[in-house]
Scaffold this motif. Structure first.
Motif, mmCIF file in Angstrom:
data_model
loop_
_atom_site.group_PDB
_atom_site.id
_atom_site.type_symbol
_atom_site.label_atom_id
_atom_site.label_comp_id
_atom_site.label_asym_id
_atom_site.label_seq_id
_atom_site.Cartn_x
_atom_site.Cartn_y
_atom_site.Cartn_z
ATOM 1 N N GLY A 1 0.863 -1.166 0.003
ATOM 2 C CA GLY A 1 -0.051 -0.159 -0.005
ATOM 3 C C GLY A 1 0.786 1.226 -0.011
ATOM 4 O O GLY A 1 0.404 2.313 0.180
ATOM 5 N N GLY A 2 2.099 1.044 -0.072
ATOM 6 C CA GLY A 2 2.924 2.149 -0.263
ATOM 7 C C GLY A 2 3.712 2.580 1.163
ATOM 8 O O GLY A 2 4.427 3.648 1.278
ATOM 9 N N ARG A 3 3.414 1.762 2.042
ATOM 10 C CA ARG A 3 3.847 2.071 3.542
ATOM 11 C C ARG A 3 5.304 1.706 3.670
ATOM 12 O O ARG A 3 5.644 0.446 3.484
ATOM 13 C CB ARG A 3 2.884 1.445 4.820
ATOM 14 N N LEU A 4 6.191 2.367 4.137
ATOM 15 C CA LEU A 4 7.650 2.097 4.309
ATOM 16 C C LEU A 4 7.780 1.289 5.630
ATOM 17 O O LEU A 4 7.343 1.539 6.837
ATOM 18 C CB LEU A 4 8.339 3.187 4.287
ATOM 19 N N GLU A 5 8.691 0.280 5.449
ATOM 20 C CA GLU A 5 9.288 -0.370 6.557
ATOM 21 C C GLU A 5 10.407 0.721 7.225
ATOM 22 O O GLU A 5 11.249 1.436 6.431
ATOM 23 C CB GLU A 5 9.858 -1.565 6.312
ATOM 24 N N PRO A 6 10.703 0.550 8.428
ATOM 25 C CA PRO A 6 12.090 1.244 8.862
ATOM 26 C C PRO A 6 13.312 1.293 8.071
ATOM 27 O O PRO A 6 13.888 2.550 7.788
ATOM 28 C CB PRO A 6 12.047 1.018 10.242
ATOM 29 N N CYS A 7 13.784 0.169 7.570
ATOM 30 C CA CYS A 7 14.875 -0.299 6.719
ATOM 31 C C CYS A 7 14.702 0.618 5.476
ATOM 32 O O CYS A 7 15.855 1.269 4.983
ATOM 33 C CB CYS A 7 15.132 -1.490 6.614
ATOM 34 N N GLU A 8 13.348 0.384 4.976
ATOM 35 C CA GLU A 8 13.293 1.089 3.392
ATOM 36 C C GLU A 8 13.261 2.593 3.748
ATOM 37 O O GLU A 8 14.001 3.381 3.013
ATOM 38 C CB GLU A 8 12.029 0.610 2.859
ATOM 39 N N VAL B 1 -1.423 9.012 4.190
ATOM 40 C CA VAL B 1 -0.603 7.871 4.111
ATOM 41 C C VAL B 1 0.759 8.186 5.144
ATOM 42 O O VAL B 1 1.587 8.559 4.595
ATOM 43 C CB VAL B 1 -0.124 7.408 2.971
ATOM 44 N N PRO B 2 0.547 8.087 6.379
ATOM 45 C CA PRO B 2 1.729 8.759 7.388
ATOM 46 C C PRO B 2 2.980 7.758 7.224
ATOM 47 O O PRO B 2 4.102 8.424 7.280
ATOM 48 C CB PRO B 2 0.921 8.495 8.676
ATOM 49 N N ARG B 3 2.916 6.573 6.621
ATOM 50 C CA ARG B 3 4.199 5.852 6.434
ATOM 51 C C ARG B 3 4.642 5.847 5.008
ATOM 52 O O ARG B 3 5.559 4.970 4.639
ATOM 53 C CB ARG B 3 4.027 4.374 7.003
ATOM 54 N N GLY B 4 4.018 6.681 4.301
ATOM 55 C CA GLY B 4 4.129 6.823 2.674
ATOM 56 C C GLY B 4 5.433 7.599 2.324
ATOM 57 O O GLY B 4 6.314 8.491 3.160
#
Length: 254
Positions: free
Chosen positions: A17-24, A229-232
């Motif tokens: 969904g376009g949400r990033l993981e911390p490493c990304e 999308v806060p994590r996008g």
């Protein structure tokens, strides 16, 4: 690394969904730092009259949009979906991306690049929920591709160019369509690589497709996307990329 794991591809965007993981997020922040350095150096070259664009030339005829069932269908879908400010941005994105490709001798499928440019921001006005706006844009592109019978491979190229375009530092390794779409959008939104383009190319694009208070419109639209999308990646660009300031400092009047 497979496509579903590569940040920005259509497979990755569908999966996350376009949400990033911390490493990304950390990797993209490092890419942003490199973009900031390159932008500073490029802008200084303009002030010193040492930028490469001052001696460059791109024939206007090379930047004319191609005419095909795909480009006509993409143009029709974009015209129906986008307000004039974003539609004109889409046309300028194609022209700037194609011009950078001409100067860099990058061979690209102009039809796919034009379709991607016209459709890349449709999701910015259509998206709902908590997924990255480019996923909606990619769905619009899929519908257009199905309408004209585009191949599966070309459809994936078109969609990944769209979902990847707002990642920092999209390189040629992502493919020429993704590379030039991102580059063209970067010129128009934040002035990235504007120093490589002839002043006539910049001026002609704005004259033919006026900006119509683009900076104000786009900054507000981007803020809405970042909040949705806060994590996008839109949020990352605002938080770590000083994106609102970058938009306002682009070398265009509005």
């Amino acid at each position: 690394m497979n496509a579903a794991m590569t940040v920005g591809t259509v497979d990755w965007t569908h999966r996350t969904g376009g949400r990033l993981e911390p490493c990304e997020r950390r990797r993209l922040v490092a890419d942003l730092a490199r973009v900031h350095v390159g932008n500073a150096v490029g802008r200084l070259s303009v002030l010193a009259h040492l930028n490469s664009g001052r001696n460059a030339y791109v024939p206007a005829a090379r930047l004319a949009p191609p005419d095909s069932p795909l480009t006509r269908a993409a143009e029709d879908a974009a015209t129906r979906a986008l307000p004039p400010t974003l539609l004109n941005h889409s046309y300028r994105t194609y022209r700037f991306g194609r011009a950078l490709g001409e100067l860099g001798e990058v061979e690209v499928d102009a039809e796919l690049l034009f379709a991607a440019a016209l459709l890349h921001d449709t999701g910015l006005v259509m998206a709902t929920g908590r997924d990255d706006f480019t996923l909606t844009s990619a769905r619009v592109a899929r519908d257009v591709a199905e309408q004209v019978g585009l191949s599966t491979a070309a459809t994936e190229t078109l969609q990944t160019a769209i979902t990847m375009h707002h990642s920092p530092r999209v390189t040629l390794a992502a493919g020429p369509v993704a590379y030039l779409l991102s580059a063209g959008a970067g010129v128009d939104v934040a002035g990235l690589r504007c120093w490589e383009l002839p002043s006539a190319t910049l001026a002609d694009a704005v004259r033919e497709h006026p900006r119509e208070s683009f900076k104000k419109y786009f900054a507000l639209a981007w803020a809405d996307e970042a909040a949705r999308v806060p994590r996008g990646r839109a949020r990352l660009l605002r938080r770590y990329g000083a994106f609102t300031a970058a938009i306002s400092l682009a070398p265009f009047q509005e």
